[in-house]
Each structure stands twice: as structure tokens, then as C-alpha cells.
Design a protein around this motif. Structure first.
Motif, PDB file in Angstrom:
ATOM      1  N   HIS A  43       0.690  -0.958   0.172  1.00 49.79           N
ATOM      2  CA  HIS A  43       0.220   0.235  -0.118  1.00 49.79           C
ATOM      3  C   HIS A  43       0.956   0.822  -0.022  1.00 49.79           C
ATOM      4  O   HIS A  43       1.937   1.292   0.839  1.00 49.79           O
TER       5      HIS A  43
ATOM      6  N   CYS B 161      -5.283   3.420   4.284  1.00 49.70           N
ATOM      7  CA  CYS B 161      -5.706   2.795   3.150  1.00 49.70           C
ATOM      8  C   CYS B 161      -6.594   2.005   3.738  1.00 49.70           C
ATOM      9  O   CYS B 161      -5.841   1.033   4.676  1.00 49.70           O
TER      10      CYS B 161
ATOM     11  N   CYS C 234      -1.709  -2.627  -4.431  1.00 49.33           N
ATOM     12  CA  CYS C 234      -3.263  -2.816  -3.493  1.00 49.33           C
ATOM     13  C   CYS C 234      -4.089  -1.900  -4.939  1.00 49.33           C
ATOM     14  O   CYS C 234      -4.038  -0.941  -5.242  1.00 49.33           O
TER      15      CYS C 234
ATOM     16  N   CYS D 160      -5.417   1.405  -3.624  1.00 50.85           N
ATOM     17  CA  CYS D 160      -4.723   2.465  -3.360  1.00 50.85           C
ATOM     18  C   CYS D 160      -3.433   3.055  -3.929  1.00 50.85           C
ATOM     19  O   CYS D 160      -2.983   3.423  -4.371  1.00 50.85           O
TER      20      CYS D 160
HETATM   21 ZN   LIG Z   1      -3.975  -0.421  -0.525  1.00 55.22          ZN
END
Ligand SMILES: [Zn+2]
Length: 130
Positions: free
Chosen positions: A76, A81, A108, A111
Motif C-alpha cells: 500500500h 488505505c 493494492c 490505493c
Molecule cells: Zn491499499
């Protein structure tokens, strides 16, 4: 005629696969289509195998967060997030190359969707092919 035979075989294969335990279902992946099945809220999530193709050009020093839960396979960019916040284990802050190479993490979708190109096989080939 051939088409019908093929369709019949595919049906047979599908029904065979359905009878087997879920463990066998993911031994072979086609690789081209990996989105779509994630919607189902399965009880136990299996982390994907480590990424094989990646290129860190321009993002070598990008720092990311990873959840150390063994079912997690993403990194992330945002510490807040929602996916990272729901982490039930500890998390670490490390560089993107390390998250991918040492921990086998993917971007991810929530995000870090903009970093998907890091794992784009075509982009890597374009990079090194000429
Ligand atoms: Zn994320």
C-alpha cells in the motif's frame, strides 16, 4: 461438429473440477484473466504466487506499507488505505522493490492501482526487448 465436441469436453472438465477439492482448482492458472473471481467473499483467502515479472524503473525508492498477515499479498502507498487499516497483524514500511522481491507483494487495487504497470509483462518486455 468439432466445436460441439470441444464444448462437451469443456463441460466434462468443469464438472470433474467441481467434484474435486478446492485445493486442486488453482494449480494451473491461465494468467490472462485474474480479475473477476475476487468478488466472492471466500472464507479463506489464498495469497497469489510471487510476481515473476516486474520493473521498478522510476519507483525504486518509493516506500510502501505491507500487512504482515500471511493471507495478504499486496502493498500500500497510503498508510490509511482501508485495506491496510483492516490488517489484523503488524505492518511494515519498506521500499517497493523489497516489498515485491522479498515479500512477493502486488499493488493494492484500492490505493496503488497506478502502480499496476510495475507487474505489466508487456511493459517489461518493451523495456528490455529493444
Ligand atoms: Zn491499499
Amino acid at each position: 461438429m468439432l466445436k460441439n465436441t470441444l464444448a462437451g469436453m469443456v463441460c466434462l472438465l468443469i464438472s470433474l473440477a467441481a467434484c474435486q477439492s478446492p485445493d486442486n482448482a488453482q494449480t494451473e492458472q491461465t494468467g490472462t484473466q485474474e480479475a473477476g473471481t475476487a468478488a466472492a467473499d471466500t472464507v479463506q483467502r489464498q495469497p497469489r504466487p510471487k510476481p515473476e515479472h516486474y520493473s521498478f524503473k522510476g519507483v525504486e525508492k518509493t516506500r510502501v506499507y505491507i500487512c504482515m498477515d500471511e493471507t495478504e499479498d499486496t502493498f500500500h502507498q497510503k498508510h490509511d488505505c482501508p485495506v491496510l487499516v483492516s490488517c489484523k497483524s503488524t505492518f511494515r514500511n519498506l521500499t517497493l522493490p523489497r516489498a515485491v522481491e522479498a515479500f512477493g507483494r502486488y499493488n493494492c487495487e484500492t490505493c496503488s492501482a497506478d502502480l499496476a504497470y510495475v507487474f505489466d509483462e508487456d511493459a517489461v518486455q518493451f523495456e528490455t526487448g529493444l
